[in-house]
Design a protein around this motif. Structure first.
Motif, PDB file in Angstrom:
ATOM      1  N   TYR A   1       0.820  -1.205   0.000  1.00 26.50           N
ATOM      2  CA  TYR A   1       0.000   0.000   0.000  1.00 26.50           C
ATOM      3  C   TYR A   1       0.860   1.264   0.000  1.00 26.50           C
ATOM      4  O   TYR A   1       2.023   1.249   0.379  1.00 26.50           O
ATOM      5  CB  TYR A   1      -0.967   0.013   1.186  1.00 26.50           C
ATOM      6  CG  TYR A   1      -0.319   0.047   2.552  1.00 26.50           C
ATOM      7  CD1 TYR A   1      -0.099   1.257   3.206  1.00 26.50           C
ATOM      8  CD2 TYR A   1       0.061  -1.127   3.197  1.00 26.50           C
ATOM      9  CE1 TYR A   1       0.489   1.288   4.448  1.00 26.50           C
ATOM     10  CE2 TYR A   1       0.639  -1.094   4.443  1.00 26.50           C
ATOM     11  CZ  TYR A   1       0.859   0.112   5.072  1.00 26.50           C
ATOM     12  OH  TYR A   1       1.448   0.143   6.298  1.00 26.50           O
ATOM     13  N   HIS A   2       0.241   2.347  -0.433  1.00 30.00           N
ATOM     14  CA  HIS A   2       0.862   3.667  -0.453  1.00 30.00           C
ATOM     15  C   HIS A   2       0.425   4.395   0.818  1.00 30.00           C
ATOM     16  O   HIS A   2      -0.730   4.786   0.945  1.00 30.00           O
ATOM     17  CB  HIS A   2       0.404   4.415  -1.711  1.00 30.00           C
ATOM     18  CG  HIS A   2       1.012   5.766  -1.861  1.00 30.00           C
ATOM     19  ND1 HIS A   2       0.651   6.608  -2.880  1.00 30.00           N
ATOM     20  CD2 HIS A   2       1.949   6.432  -1.152  1.00 30.00           C
ATOM     21  CE1 HIS A   2       1.333   7.738  -2.781  1.00 30.00           C
ATOM     22  NE2 HIS A   2       2.125   7.663  -1.741  1.00 30.00           N
ATOM     23  N   LYS A   3       1.359   4.552   1.740  1.00 30.93           N
ATOM     24  CA  LYS A   3       1.075   5.221   3.007  1.00 30.93           C
ATOM     25  C   LYS A   3       1.214   6.733   2.801  1.00 30.93           C
ATOM     26  O   LYS A   3       2.295   7.227   2.475  1.00 30.93           O
ATOM     27  CB  LYS A   3       2.052   4.737   4.088  1.00 30.93           C
ATOM     28  CG  LYS A   3       1.785   5.280   5.454  1.00 30.93           C
ATOM     29  CD  LYS A   3       2.754   4.653   6.453  1.00 30.93           C
ATOM     30  CE  LYS A   3       2.504   5.157   7.852  1.00 30.93           C
ATOM     31  NZ  LYS A   3       3.480   4.543   8.786  1.00 30.93           N
ATOM     32  N   THR A   4       0.121   7.458   2.998  1.00 32.70           N
ATOM     33  CA  THR A   4       0.108   8.891   2.677  1.00 32.70           C
ATOM     34  C   THR A   4      -0.070   9.782   3.898  1.00 32.70           C
ATOM     35  O   THR A   4      -0.477  10.936   3.758  1.00 32.70           O
ATOM     36  CB  THR A   4      -1.003   9.192   1.655  1.00 32.70           C
ATOM     37  OG1 THR A   4      -2.263   8.813   2.231  1.00 32.70           O
ATOM     38  CG2 THR A   4      -0.785   8.462   0.352  1.00 32.70           C
ATOM     39  N   THR A   5       0.241   9.295   5.074  1.00 30.76           N
ATOM     40  CA  THR A   5       0.062  10.113   6.280  1.00 30.76           C
ATOM     41  C   THR A   5       0.949  11.352   6.250  1.00 30.76           C
ATOM     42  O   THR A   5       0.639  12.351   6.893  1.00 30.76           O
ATOM     43  CB  THR A   5       0.349   9.305   7.553  1.00 30.76           C
ATOM     44  OG1 THR A   5       1.630   8.697   7.445  1.00 30.76           O
ATOM     45  CG2 THR A   5      -0.706   8.232   7.767  1.00 30.76           C
TER      46      THR A   5
ATOM     47  N   PRO B   1       4.848  13.146   0.228  1.00 31.22           N
ATOM     48  CA  PRO B   1       4.214  12.260  -0.742  1.00 31.22           C
ATOM     49  C   PRO B   1       4.084  10.815  -0.299  1.00 31.22           C
ATOM     50  O   PRO B   1       3.544   9.989  -1.005  1.00 31.22           O
ATOM     51  CB  PRO B   1       5.128  12.370  -1.965  1.00 31.22           C
ATOM     52  CG  PRO B   1       6.472  12.675  -1.423  1.00 31.22           C
ATOM     53  CD  PRO B   1       6.222  13.493  -0.184  1.00 31.22           C
ATOM     54  N   GLY B   2       4.559  10.477   0.882  1.00 27.20           N
ATOM     55  CA  GLY B   2       4.314   9.160   1.429  1.00 27.20           C
ATOM     56  C   GLY B   2       5.400   8.141   1.170  1.00 27.20           C
ATOM     57  O   GLY B   2       6.499   8.458   0.709  1.00 27.20           O
ATOM     58  N   THR B   3       5.049   6.887   1.469  1.00 31.81           N
ATOM     59  CA  THR B   3       5.964   5.765   1.280  1.00 31.81           C
ATOM     60  C   THR B   3       5.210   4.576   0.693  1.00 31.81           C
ATOM     61  O   THR B   3       4.005   4.437   0.908  1.00 31.81           O
ATOM     62  CB  THR B   3       6.599   5.323   2.623  1.00 31.81           C
ATOM     63  OG1 THR B   3       5.560   5.030   3.551  1.00 31.81           O
ATOM     64  CG2 THR B   3       7.511   6.394   3.192  1.00 31.81           C
TER      65      THR B   3
ATOM     66  N   VAL C   1       8.270   7.801  -1.500  1.00 31.20           N
ATOM     67  CA  VAL C   1       7.690   8.139  -2.801  1.00 31.20           C
ATOM     68  C   VAL C   1       8.196   9.534  -3.172  1.00 31.20           C
ATOM     69  O   VAL C   1       8.152  10.452  -2.352  1.00 31.20           O
ATOM     70  CB  VAL C   1       6.144   8.103  -2.732  1.00 31.20           C
ATOM     71  CG1 VAL C   1       5.531   8.573  -4.034  1.00 31.20           C
ATOM     72  CG2 VAL C   1       5.671   6.695  -2.398  1.00 31.20           C
ATOM     73  N   GLU C   2       8.700   9.687  -4.396  1.00 27.72           N
ATOM     74  CA  GLU C   2       9.296  10.959  -4.807  1.00 27.72           C
ATOM     75  C   GLU C   2       8.261  12.037  -5.117  1.00 27.72           C
ATOM     76  O   GLU C   2       8.518  13.214  -4.901  1.00 27.72           O
ATOM     77  CB  GLU C   2      10.190  10.739  -6.022  1.00 27.72           C
ATOM     78  CG  GLU C   2      11.424   9.918  -5.712  1.00 27.72           C
ATOM     79  CD  GLU C   2      12.297   9.684  -6.925  1.00 27.72           C
ATOM     80  OE1 GLU C   2      12.082  10.342  -7.966  1.00 27.72           O
ATOM     81  OE2 GLU C   2      13.189   8.839  -6.827  1.00 27.72           O
TER      82      GLU C   2
ATOM     83  N   ALA D   1       0.485   8.958  -9.144  1.00 24.19           N
ATOM     84  CA  ALA D   1       0.573   7.531  -9.483  1.00 24.19           C
ATOM     85  C   ALA D   1       1.977   7.152  -9.956  1.00 24.19           C
ATOM     86  O   ALA D   1       2.498   6.099  -9.584  1.00 24.19           O
ATOM     87  CB  ALA D   1      -0.461   7.178 -10.544  1.00 24.19           C
ATOM     88  N   ASP D   2       2.603   8.005 -10.754  1.00 25.69           N
ATOM     89  CA  ASP D   2       3.938   7.701 -11.270  1.00 25.69           C
ATOM     90  C   ASP D   2       4.950   7.567 -10.129  1.00 25.69           C
ATOM     91  O   ASP D   2       5.763   6.643 -10.110  1.00 25.69           O
ATOM     92  CB  ASP D   2       4.375   8.784 -12.253  1.00 25.69           C
ATOM     93  CG  ASP D   2       5.658   8.421 -12.976  1.00 25.69           C
ATOM     94  OD1 ASP D   2       5.734   7.304 -13.536  1.00 25.69           O
ATOM     95  OD2 ASP D   2       6.593   9.259 -12.970  1.00 25.69           O
ATOM     96  N   GLY D   3       4.878   8.469  -9.160  1.00 22.57           N
ATOM     97  CA  GLY D   3       5.788   8.392  -8.011  1.00 22.57           C
ATOM     98  C   GLY D   3       5.574   7.130  -7.201  1.00 22.57           C
ATOM     99  O   GLY D   3       6.535   6.483  -6.765  1.00 22.57           O
ATOM    100  N   ALA D   4       4.310   6.763  -6.995  1.00 20.74           N
ATOM    101  CA  ALA D   4       4.003   5.547  -6.236  1.00 20.74           C
ATOM    102  C   ALA D   4       4.488   4.297  -6.967  1.00 20.74           C
ATOM    103  O   ALA D   4       5.091   3.406  -6.360  1.00 20.74           O
ATOM    104  CB  ALA D   4       2.503   5.459  -5.965  1.00 20.74           C
TER     105      ALA D   4
END
Length: 86
Positions: A10-14, A17-19, A48-49, A53-56
């Motif tokens: 999953y993409h953690k967005t807390t 841009p998250g991790t 995530v840079e 979506a591309d960064g994720a």
């Protein structure tokens, strides 16, 4: 036999841009008895840079590459290789 279980992906967005968070459980079984030889939990958290979506996707790609590299090293401990000698 190598069994892989994708536990978390999953993409953690807390904190944008998250991790990209990935957890894989790997278990190696002996054939033909299917006795478990070893089990390993692999975790990776990749920054995530960019918050899109591309960064994720790039972060997940990097994370999976790291995990699969660790799995290959772990498998070599059992006298196998990436060419399927286990």
């Amino acid at each position: 036999v190598l069994d892989l279980e994708l536990r978390d992906f999953y993409h953690k967005t807390t904190s944008p841009p998250g991790t990209a968070e990935i957890v894989v459980i790997a278990e190696l079984f002996q054939t033909p008895s299917f006795n478990s030889l070893s089990r390993k939990e692999l975790r990776v958290s990749v920054p995530v840079e960019s918050f899109d979506a591309d960064g994720a996707v790039k972060a997940f790609d990097k994370g999976l590459g790291t995990i699969f590299g660790e799995i290959l090293v772990w498998l070599e401990e059992f006298g196998g290789s990436s060419s399927g000698q286990i």
